[in-house]
Each structure stands twice: as structure tokens, then as C-alpha cells.
Write a protein that holds these residues in place. Structure first.
Motif, PDB file in Angstrom:
ATOM      1  N   ASN A 115       0.834  -1.199   0.000  1.00 56.15           N
ATOM      2  CA  ASN A 115       0.000   0.000   0.000  1.00 56.15           C
ATOM      3  C   ASN A 115       0.874   1.256   0.000  1.00 56.15           C
ATOM      4  OD1 ASN A 115      -2.483  -1.551   0.298  1.00 56.15           O
ATOM      5  ND2 ASN A 115      -1.855  -1.878   2.422  1.00 56.15           N
ATOM      6  N   ALA A 116       0.272   2.396  -0.330  1.00 59.87           N
ATOM      7  CA  ALA A 116       1.001   3.666  -0.320  1.00 59.87           C
ATOM      8  C   ALA A 116       1.671   3.869   1.034  1.00 59.87           C
ATOM      9  CB  ALA A 116       0.038   4.813  -0.610  1.00 59.87           C
ATOM     10  N   PRO A 117       2.928   4.328   1.037  1.00 60.08           N
ATOM     11  CA  PRO A 117       3.673   4.946  -0.070  1.00 60.08           C
ATOM     12  C   PRO A 117       4.482   3.984  -0.933  1.00 60.08           C
ATOM     13  CG  PRO A 117       4.908   5.226   1.951  1.00 60.08           C
ATOM     14  CD  PRO A 117       3.634   4.504   2.335  1.00 60.08           C
ATOM     15  N   PHE A 118       4.327   2.670  -0.759  1.00 58.57           N
ATOM     16  CA  PHE A 118       4.893   1.614  -1.599  1.00 58.57           C
ATOM     17  C   PHE A 118       6.394   1.378  -1.401  1.00 58.57           C
ATOM     18  CE2 PHE A 118       1.340   3.495  -4.080  1.00 58.57           C
ATOM     19  CZ  PHE A 118       0.431   2.474  -3.852  1.00 58.57           C
ATOM     20  N   GLY A 119       7.151   2.355  -0.964  1.00 55.91           N
ATOM     21  CA  GLY A 119       8.570   2.162  -0.733  1.00 55.91           C
ATOM     22  C   GLY A 119       9.348   1.995  -2.027  1.00 55.91           C
ATOM     23  N   MET A 120      10.489   1.324  -1.937  1.00 56.49           N
ATOM     24  CA  MET A 120      11.327   1.091  -3.116  1.00 56.49           C
ATOM     25  C   MET A 120      10.581   0.192  -4.094  1.00 56.49           C
ATOM     26  SD  MET A 120      14.396   2.162  -3.984  1.00 56.49           S
ATOM     27  CE  MET A 120      15.410   2.328  -2.507  1.00 56.49           C
ATOM     28  N   SER A 121      10.548   0.596  -5.355  1.00 55.66           N
ATOM     29  CA  SER A 121       9.757  -0.121  -6.362  1.00 55.66           C
ATOM     30  C   SER A 121      10.527  -0.172  -7.678  1.00 55.66           C
ATOM     31  CB  SER A 121       8.414   0.588  -6.600  1.00 55.66           C
ATOM     32  OG  SER A 121       7.733   0.836  -5.384  1.00 55.66           O
ATOM     33  N   TRP A 122      10.346  -1.265  -8.412  1.00 56.16           N
ATOM     34  CA  TRP A 122      10.960  -1.318  -9.734  1.00 56.16           C
ATOM     35  C   TRP A 122      10.015  -1.935 -10.761  1.00 56.16           C
ATOM     36  CZ3 TRP A 122      12.323  -6.300 -11.588  1.00 56.16           C
ATOM     37  CH2 TRP A 122      12.460  -7.309 -10.619  1.00 56.16           C
ATOM     38  N   TYR A 123      10.101  -1.398 -11.970  1.00 54.83           N
ATOM     39  CA  TYR A 123       9.201  -1.713 -13.087  1.00 54.83           C
ATOM     40  C   TYR A 123       9.585  -3.056 -13.684  1.00 54.83           C
ATOM     41  CZ  TYR A 123       6.752  -0.593 -17.552  1.00 54.83           C
ATOM     42  OH  TYR A 123       5.934  -0.571 -18.663  1.00 54.83           O
ATOM     43  N   GLN A 124       8.677  -4.056 -13.537  1.00 55.20           N
ATOM     44  CA  GLN A 124       8.975  -5.387 -14.031  1.00 55.20           C
ATOM     45  C   GLN A 124       8.484  -5.614 -15.458  1.00 55.20           C
ATOM     46  OE1 GLN A 124      10.886  -7.840 -12.936  1.00 55.20           O
ATOM     47  NE2 GLN A 124      10.372  -8.859 -14.847  1.00 55.20           N
ATOM     48  N   GLY A 125       7.295  -5.111 -15.805  1.00 54.69           N
ATOM     49  CA  GLY A 125       6.777  -5.347 -17.148  1.00 54.69           C
ATOM     50  C   GLY A 125       5.314  -4.974 -17.254  1.00 54.69           C
ATOM     51  N   ASP A 126       4.680  -5.435 -18.328  1.00 51.29           N
ATOM     52  CA  ASP A 126       3.309  -5.050 -18.651  1.00 51.29           C
ATOM     53  C   ASP A 126       2.378  -6.251 -18.682  1.00 51.29           C
ATOM     54  OD1 ASP A 126       4.401  -2.519 -19.125  1.00 51.29           O
ATOM     55  OD2 ASP A 126       4.710  -2.977 -21.247  1.00 51.29           O
ATOM     56  N   THR A 184      -4.880  -6.682 -21.021  1.00 56.26           N
ATOM     57  CA  THR A 184      -6.054  -7.562 -20.995  1.00 56.26           C
ATOM     58  C   THR A 184      -6.635  -7.750 -22.395  1.00 56.26           C
ATOM     59  OG1 THR A 184      -7.557  -5.712 -20.531  1.00 56.26           O
ATOM     60  CG2 THR A 184      -6.642  -6.886 -18.638  1.00 56.26           C
ATOM     61  N   ASN A 185      -7.348  -8.859 -22.542  1.00 61.49           N
ATOM     62  CA  ASN A 185      -8.029  -9.128 -23.804  1.00 61.49           C
ATOM     63  C   ASN A 185      -9.475  -8.645 -23.731  1.00 61.49           C
ATOM     64  OD1 ASN A 185      -9.404 -11.032 -22.257  1.00 61.49           O
ATOM     65  ND2 ASN A 185      -8.373 -12.795 -23.158  1.00 61.49           N
ATOM     66  N   HIS A 186     -10.306  -9.081 -24.685  1.00 63.25           N
ATOM     67  CA  HIS A 186     -11.694  -8.623 -24.744  1.00 63.25           C
ATOM     68  C   HIS A 186     -12.524  -9.135 -23.574  1.00 63.25           C
ATOM     69  CE1 HIS A 186     -11.695 -12.639 -26.569  1.00 63.25           C
ATOM     70  NE2 HIS A 186     -12.967 -12.718 -26.238  1.00 63.25           N
ATOM     71  N   SER A 187     -11.990 -10.098 -22.818  1.00 60.90           N
ATOM     72  CA  SER A 187     -12.712 -10.640 -21.654  1.00 60.90           C
ATOM     73  C   SER A 187     -12.169 -10.107 -20.330  1.00 60.90           C
ATOM     74  CB  SER A 187     -12.632 -12.176 -21.659  1.00 60.90           C
ATOM     75  OG  SER A 187     -13.227 -12.711 -22.826  1.00 60.90           O
ATOM     76  N   GLY A 188     -11.215  -9.192 -20.381  1.00 58.75           N
ATOM     77  CA  GLY A 188     -10.636  -8.661 -19.146  1.00 58.75           C
ATOM     78  C   GLY A 188      -9.633  -9.590 -18.499  1.00 58.75           C
ATOM     79  N   LYS A 189      -9.069 -10.511 -19.294  1.00 58.00           N
ATOM     80  CA  LYS A 189      -8.059 -11.430 -18.778  1.00 58.00           C
ATOM     81  C   LYS A 189      -6.689 -11.068 -19.334  1.00 58.00           C
ATOM     82  CE  LYS A 189     -11.266 -15.329 -18.280  1.00 58.00           C
ATOM     83  NZ  LYS A 189     -11.561 -16.737 -18.663  1.00 58.00           N
ATOM     84  N   ALA A 190      -5.646 -11.372 -18.560  1.00 60.03           N
ATOM     85  CA  ALA A 190      -4.272 -11.105 -18.995  1.00 60.03           C
ATOM     86  C   ALA A 190      -3.351 -12.173 -18.430  1.00 60.03           C
ATOM     87  CB  ALA A 190      -3.818  -9.726 -18.539  1.00 60.03           C
ATOM     88  N   VAL A 191      -2.375 -12.566 -19.233  1.00 58.66           N
ATOM     89  CA  VAL A 191      -1.376 -13.539 -18.806  1.00 58.66           C
ATOM     90  C   VAL A 191       0.001 -12.971 -19.124  1.00 58.66           C
ATOM     91  CG1 VAL A 191      -0.470 -15.877 -19.075  1.00 58.66           C
ATOM     92  CG2 VAL A 191      -2.939 -15.472 -19.247  1.00 58.66           C
ATOM     93  N   GLY A 192       0.902 -13.025 -18.168  1.00 60.95           N
ATOM     94  CA  GLY A 192       2.270 -12.568 -18.386  1.00 60.95           C
ATOM     95  C   GLY A 192       3.272 -13.492 -17.745  1.00 60.95           C
ATOM     96  N   THR A 193       4.399 -13.697 -18.415  1.00 60.39           N
ATOM     97  CA  THR A 193       5.496 -14.493 -17.877  1.00 60.39           C
ATOM     98  C   THR A 193       6.743 -13.618 -17.825  1.00 60.39           C
ATOM     99  OG1 THR A 193       4.589 -16.554 -18.765  1.00 60.39           O
ATOM    100  CG2 THR A 193       6.927 -16.553 -18.178  1.00 60.39           C
ATOM    101  N   PHE A 194       7.392 -13.597 -16.651  1.00 64.65           N
ATOM    102  CA  PHE A 194       8.532 -12.717 -16.431  1.00 64.65           C
ATOM    103  C   PHE A 194       9.695 -13.526 -15.856  1.00 64.65           C
ATOM    104  CE2 PHE A 194       4.494 -10.610 -15.751  1.00 64.65           C
ATOM    105  CZ  PHE A 194       4.564  -9.534 -16.632  1.00 64.65           C
TER     106      PHE A 194
END
Length: 212
Positions: A92-103, A106-116
Motif C-alpha cells: 500500500n502507499a507509499p509503496f517504498g522502493m519499487s521497480w518496473y517489471q513489465g506489462d 487484458t483481452n476482450h474478456s478482461g483477462k491477462a497472462v504474463g510471464t517474467f
């Protein structure tokens, strides 16, 4: 500005005893927890604004020796919408140290799959042994810092998912001001947080349970 990478599918396998606790399931191989599963839930903002009532994500992290492979399967999100995934210090805010992992998109059904692929375990941390100059790439609306503060190692065991666009967050009922931005995308113009691992304690995010 978002950069997308196509990642090859990774087949994950594990065997061992199941250890449940804190909203996560860890599958142990020998004395080490080399595979964990856990849920991301609606962020505090999503709950407080009453948006995304069915949003959630299942996360699986598998140790592959020198790296970990993390797969996220999200559902109940707005359709055809871009989101940004960050590894964060507290959920939760203020979140602390953070780093951008990826994106996650979502598709037309509001679902998303990602592998990192990266470090998603008890060894995940940021460190700055000293202050040094930093490149200033973005000057607005949230400018880059021109140097870093010195800090000892800081572990980051939580995950957070942000709307890439404030307008998308407004359309979903998660924020009211389309001009209010957060720094949680590639050019620091993101909307509010949609999902997080706030179902875990601040000092014991789920990534802490994977011991490679």
C-alpha cells in the motif's frame, strides 16, 4: 511509452509437500521452497472506490536455478486495457522502493497472462552503496531524480499492478481525476493501483517464501 517483449512459454513443474500459510502455497523440494503460488487481490484503492469487484490474479513463481520464472494470470479487469507490474517494498502507499517489471494487457474478456524472468525470491533487493549521478530522461509530469540516495540493501517482496492510463482508471471507476498521475509506468504517467499483494504482511510479502 511502453515497451513490450514477447517471452517464450515456460512449462513449470514441481513435486513435494504442500505448505499453506499467509495466502500462499509453497511446494518444497528438499529443504528449499523452489515453487510458490499466491493470489493478488484488489488494491486498497480499488476496495475504497468500489471498483473492479471481480478482479484478481493467480501468481506462480518457479526457481530455475540462477533465475526465477513468474507467471501471472489476471481476470476481472477492464477489457483491452494496459497495466504495469511493479515489484514493491510494501503493498500500500507509499509503496517504498519499487521497480518496473513489465506489462500486462487484458483481452476482450478482461483477462491477462504474463510471464517474467528475473529474481523473485528471498534474494530480491535493491542497494545503493553510495550516491551517484542518474540520467534524467523524463522531466514531467513527474521528473526523474538526478541522483540516488545512499541506502543499505532493501528487500522487495510484494507485487503491485497499476493502470497504465489515468483515463482507463477513471473509466473503471477507480479514480475521479483523469489528470492525476502516478510514477508507475515507463514515462511516469500511470493511473492508480488496481491489484496488489496487500493480503500479505508488509514485512513478509509472498516473494520472501521462495528460497532458491
Amino acid at each position: 511509452m511502453k515497451t513490450h517483449f514477447k517471452r517464450a512459454a515456460v512449462v513449470l513443474g514441481a513435486a513435494g509437500m504442500i505448505i499453506a500459510g499467509g495466502g500462499a502455497t509453497a511446494i518444497a523440494t528438499g529443504a528449499k521452497h523452489t515453487r510458490i503460488e499466491f493470489q493478488m487481490v484488489r488494491s486498497a484503492n480499488s476496495v475504497n472506490t468500489g471498483c473492479l469487484p471481480n478482479a484478481k490474479a493467480k501468481v506462480t513463481v518457479q526457481s530455475r536455478g540462477p533465475v526465477e520464472v513468474m507467471t501471472i494470470v489476471a481476470s476481472g479487469l477492464p477489457k483491452n486495457t494496459e497495466f504495469d507490474l511493479f515489484v514493491i517494498q510494501v503493498p500500500n502507499a507509499p509503496f517504498g522502493m519499487s521497480w518496473y517489471q513489465g506489462d500486462l494487457d487484458t483481452n476482450h474478456s478482461g483477462k491477462a497472462v504474463g510471464t517474467f524472468v528475473g529474481r523473485f525470491s528471498v534474494e530480491t533487493f535493491s542497494v545503493a552503496p553510495g550516491t551517484a549521478p542518474a540520467p534524467v530522461v523524463h522531466n514531467s509530469p513527474i521528473p526523474d531524480a538526478s541522483s540516488n540516495p545512499k541506502t543499505n540493501p532493501i528487500h522487495q517482496y510484494h507485487l503491485g499492478l497499476w493502470f497504465n492510463s489515468p483515463k482507463d482508471a477513471v473509466a473503471a471507476g477507480c479514480q475521479t481525476d483523469p489528470n492525476a498521475v502516478t510514477p508507475f509506468n515507463g514515462d511516469h504517467t500511470a493511473g492508480v493501483q488496481a491489484l496488489s499483494t496487500r493480503n500479505f504482511p508488509n514485512d513478509h510479502g509472498p516473494l520472501r517464501d521462495l528460497v532458491p
